[in-house]
Design a protein around this motif. Structure first.
Motif, PDB file in Angstrom:
ATOM      1  N   ILE A   1      -4.606  -1.403  -6.874  1.00 34.14           N
ATOM      2  CA  ILE A   1      -4.899  -0.449  -7.957  1.00 34.14           C
ATOM      3  C   ILE A   1      -3.959  -0.710  -9.143  1.00 34.14           C
ATOM      4  O   ILE A   1      -4.384  -0.789 -10.288  1.00 34.14           O
ATOM      5  CB  ILE A   1      -4.748   1.014  -7.465  1.00 34.14           C
ATOM      6  CG1 ILE A   1      -5.789   1.309  -6.370  1.00 34.14           C
ATOM      7  CG2 ILE A   1      -4.894   2.001  -8.628  1.00 34.14           C
ATOM      8  CD1 ILE A   1      -5.603   2.634  -5.655  1.00 34.14           C
TER       9      ILE A   1
ATOM     10  N   HIS B   1      -5.005  -3.464   4.235  1.00 29.58           N
ATOM     11  CA  HIS B   1      -3.560  -3.554   4.493  1.00 29.58           C
ATOM     12  C   HIS B   1      -3.248  -4.589   5.566  1.00 29.58           C
ATOM     13  O   HIS B   1      -3.049  -4.212   6.719  1.00 29.58           O
ATOM     14  CB  HIS B   1      -3.047  -2.233   5.064  1.00 29.58           C
ATOM     15  CG  HIS B   1      -3.073  -1.088   4.140  1.00 29.58           C
ATOM     16  ND1 HIS B   1      -1.982  -0.706   3.400  1.00 29.58           N
ATOM     17  CD2 HIS B   1      -4.049  -0.215   3.840  1.00 29.58           C
ATOM     18  CE1 HIS B   1      -2.286   0.363   2.690  1.00 29.58           C
ATOM     19  NE2 HIS B   1      -3.527   0.679   2.936  1.00 29.58           N
TER      20      HIS B   1
ATOM     21  N   GLY C   1       0.834  -1.186   0.000  1.00 25.45           N
ATOM     22  CA  GLY C   1       0.000   0.000   0.000  1.00 25.45           C
ATOM     23  C   GLY C   1       0.873   1.241   0.000  1.00 25.45           C
ATOM     24  O   GLY C   1       2.061   1.190   0.326  1.00 25.45           O
TER      25      GLY C   1
ATOM     26  N   GLU D   1       0.891   5.060  -2.322  1.00 23.00           N
ATOM     27  CA  GLU D   1       0.197   5.963  -3.239  1.00 23.00           C
ATOM     28  C   GLU D   1       0.481   5.457  -4.655  1.00 23.00           C
ATOM     29  O   GLU D   1       1.625   5.469  -5.107  1.00 23.00           O
ATOM     30  CB  GLU D   1       0.690   7.392  -3.020  1.00 23.00           C
ATOM     31  CG  GLU D   1      -0.383   8.437  -3.245  1.00 23.00           C
ATOM     32  CD  GLU D   1      -0.777   8.558  -4.709  1.00 23.00           C
ATOM     33  OE1 GLU D   1      -1.977   8.502  -5.020  1.00 23.00           O
ATOM     34  OE2 GLU D   1       0.135   8.666  -5.532  1.00 23.00           O
TER      35      GLU D   1
ATOM     36  N   CYS E   1      -4.067  -2.589  -1.383  1.00 23.85           N
ATOM     37  CA  CYS E   1      -4.479  -1.185  -1.500  1.00 23.85           C
ATOM     38  C   CYS E   1      -3.911  -0.524  -2.761  1.00 23.85           C
ATOM     39  O   CYS E   1      -4.366  -0.831  -3.862  1.00 23.85           O
ATOM     40  CB  CYS E   1      -4.138  -0.435  -0.223  1.00 23.85           C
ATOM     41  SG  CYS E   1      -5.134   1.041  -0.004  1.00 23.85           S
TER      42      CYS E   1
ATOM     43  N   ILE F   1      -7.324   2.352   4.437  1.00 25.08           N
ATOM     44  CA  ILE F   1      -6.836   3.732   4.412  1.00 25.08           C
ATOM     45  C   ILE F   1      -6.947   4.244   2.982  1.00 25.08           C
ATOM     46  O   ILE F   1      -6.234   3.782   2.091  1.00 25.08           O
ATOM     47  CB  ILE F   1      -5.357   3.809   4.858  1.00 25.08           C
ATOM     48  CG1 ILE F   1      -5.190   3.207   6.256  1.00 25.08           C
ATOM     49  CG2 ILE F   1      -4.868   5.258   4.833  1.00 25.08           C
ATOM     50  CD1 ILE F   1      -3.740   2.991   6.654  1.00 25.08           C
ATOM     51  N   ARG F   2      -7.843   5.159   2.760  1.00 23.91           N
ATOM     52  CA  ARG F   2      -8.107   5.664   1.398  1.00 23.91           C
ATOM     53  C   ARG F   2      -8.138   4.487   0.412  1.00 23.91           C
ATOM     54  O   ARG F   2      -7.522   4.495  -0.652  1.00 23.91           O
ATOM     55  CB  ARG F   2      -7.033   6.674   0.980  1.00 23.91           C
ATOM     56  CG  ARG F   2      -6.969   7.885   1.922  1.00 23.91           C
ATOM     57  CD  ARG F   2      -6.514   9.154   1.248  1.00 23.91           C
ATOM     58  NE  ARG F   2      -5.227   9.020   0.612  1.00 23.91           N
ATOM     59  CZ  ARG F   2      -4.956   9.413  -0.612  1.00 23.91           C
ATOM     60  NH1 ARG F   2      -5.878   9.938  -1.375  1.00 23.91           N
ATOM     61  NH2 ARG F   2      -3.746   9.279  -1.096  1.00 23.91           N
TER      62      ARG F   2
ATOM     63  N   ARG G   1     -10.828   4.207  -6.898  1.00 20.58           N
ATOM     64  CA  ARG G   1      -9.849   4.662  -5.904  1.00 20.58           C
ATOM     65  C   ARG G   1     -10.539   5.469  -4.804  1.00 20.58           C
ATOM     66  O   ARG G   1     -11.546   6.108  -5.037  1.00 20.58           O
ATOM     67  CB  ARG G   1      -8.795   5.538  -6.577  1.00 20.58           C
ATOM     68  CG  ARG G   1      -7.899   4.778  -7.517  1.00 20.58           C
ATOM     69  CD  ARG G   1      -6.893   5.720  -8.170  1.00 20.58           C
ATOM     70  NE  ARG G   1      -5.952   6.251  -7.201  1.00 20.58           N
ATOM     71  CZ  ARG G   1      -5.179   7.296  -7.423  1.00 20.58           C
ATOM     72  NH1 ARG G   1      -5.225   7.936  -8.577  1.00 20.58           N
ATOM     73  NH2 ARG G   1      -4.349   7.716  -6.511  1.00 20.58           N
ATOM     74  N   ASN G   2      -9.918   5.469  -3.643  1.00 17.56           N
ATOM     75  CA  ASN G   2     -10.374   6.292  -2.510  1.00 17.56           C
ATOM     76  C   ASN G   2     -11.875   6.146  -2.275  1.00 17.56           C
ATOM     77  O   ASN G   2     -12.577   7.119  -2.003  1.00 17.56           O
ATOM     78  CB  ASN G   2     -10.040   7.769  -2.753  1.00 17.56           C
ATOM     79  CG  ASN G   2      -8.562   7.969  -3.027  1.00 17.56           C
ATOM     80  OD1 ASN G   2      -7.736   7.196  -2.567  1.00 17.56           O
ATOM     81  ND2 ASN G   2      -8.222   8.982  -3.799  1.00 17.56           N
TER      82      ASN G   2
HETATM   83  N1  GLN Z   1      -5.564   5.958  -2.277  1.00 19.65           N
HETATM   84  C1  GLN Z   1      -4.269   5.427  -2.554  1.00 19.65           C
HETATM   85  C2  GLN Z   1      -3.986   5.374  -4.041  1.00 19.65           C
HETATM   86  O1  GLN Z   1      -4.801   5.742  -4.812  1.00 19.65           O
HETATM   87  C3  GLN Z   1      -4.093   4.067  -1.957  1.00 19.65           C
HETATM   88  C4  GLN Z   1      -4.076   4.148  -0.475  1.00 19.65           C
HETATM   89  C5  GLN Z   1      -3.334   3.083   0.219  1.00 19.65           C
HETATM   90  O2  GLN Z   1      -2.575   2.297  -0.363  1.00 19.65           O
HETATM   91  N2  GLN Z   1      -3.480   3.062   1.502  1.00 19.65           N
HETATM   92  O3  GLN Z   1      -2.946   4.977  -4.422  1.00 19.65           O
END
Ligand code: GLN
Length: 269
Positions: free
Chosen positions: A91, A237, A53, A55, A87, A148-149, A117-118
């Motif tokens: 994506i 996560h 996880g 960004e 996470c 988390i997001r 996402r998010n």
């Molecule tokens: N929101 C994040 C993204 O778009 C992922 C968040 C995360 O891995 N905790 O990459």
């Protein structure tokens, strides 16, 4: 020795290495090697890979700059080695993602899904929910999942080899867009399908949707864990908990894949 890598460009890679080690401790630690992956050479040594996880936009930018995007795609789709994304990692493993920056985002792909996402909102709307994960075995204690997001898998796409899908709706049947080649259609017929391994509904979803405009007893059922052949993805996560059960479960699959590959190699000789 089985070598398992954790992509270490950004995000929670140290935590994954830690839990992978914890997952094998009781058994035979000497059979495993866990490495951080930052180069194509390091990736080439791996029998399995975790995408942590963090960004996902940053991760894919750094991967592109490190000349890792194509090797990563080959690892997932050509070599078909076991890969697990958590996470941001999920994506990157999706064939398509919503709410990416203008101009899109480079994905690795491998899972014929579109992620949102998010999905649950901002960082401050992070939450933890106890999940019943049937793949951990009958009667397994709930897993403390940290979101988390986090993204969710919002739809399963028809299998399209090498094509990044944009505007495809929910499909259970395979449609062949004009761009699709005969080979890809043949592939689609044989492609492994996407299995939904976990959804967030009931009390957990109620925690997640508190403060949003969803009535508490509405059945939400967001898809938060999927597997397609060698590719596994979770919205949450497990590396941020002390619970190594999913790591242990996934390592058994890496081991099975290695045994199978060695057998095939021997037969081919
Ligand atoms: N929101 C994040 C993204 O778009 C992922 C968040 C995360 O891995 N905790 O990459």
């Amino acid at each position: 020795t089985v070598t398992v890598g954790v992509l270490a460009l950004q995000g929670a890679f140290v935590e994954h290495v830690h839990l992978l080690k914890k997952a094998v401790e009781p058994e035979s630690p000497s059979e495993w090697e866990f490495i951080e992956v930052r180069t194509p050479e390091e990736l080439a040594r791996c029998d399995g890979l975790v995408l942590p996880g963090g960004e996902s936009t940053t991760m894919s930018l750094v991967a592109a700059r490190s000349n890792l995007l194509e090797p990563l795609r080959d690892f997932v789709k050509v070599l078909r080695k076991p890969v697990w994304g958590t996470c941001a990692g999920l994506i990157l493993l999706a064939e398509s993602a919503n709410r990416t920056k203008k101009g899109g985002q480079e994905l690795i792909g491998g899972l014929d899904v579109r992620v949102n996402r998010n999905h649950f909102g901002r960082q401050t709307e992070s939450f933890q929910a106890p999940l019943d994960l049937s793949f951990l075995g009958e009667g397994a204690a709930p897993f403390p999942a940290v979101f988390i997001r986090a993204p969710i898998v919002e739809c399963i796409l028809p299998h399209q080899e090498g094509i990044q899908t944009e505007e495809v709706g929910r499909e259970d049947t395979v449609v062949a867009p004009s761009r699709q080649t005969k080979d890809a259609v043949a592939q689609a017929a044989t492609a492994e399908s996407v299995e939904v391994l976990a959804t967030l509904s009931g009390p957990a979803a109620r925690i997640a949707t508190q403060g949003r405009n969803i009535s508490p007893d509405e059945e939400v059922g967001d898809v938060i864990a999927v597997r397609q052949g060698n590719v596994f993805g979770t919205s949450f996560h497990p590396e941020l908990t002390g619970d190594a059960r999913i790591h242990a479960w996934w390592l058994r699959q890496v081991q099975a894949a290695v045994i199978k590959r060695n057998k095939l190699n021997r037969l081919a000789q």
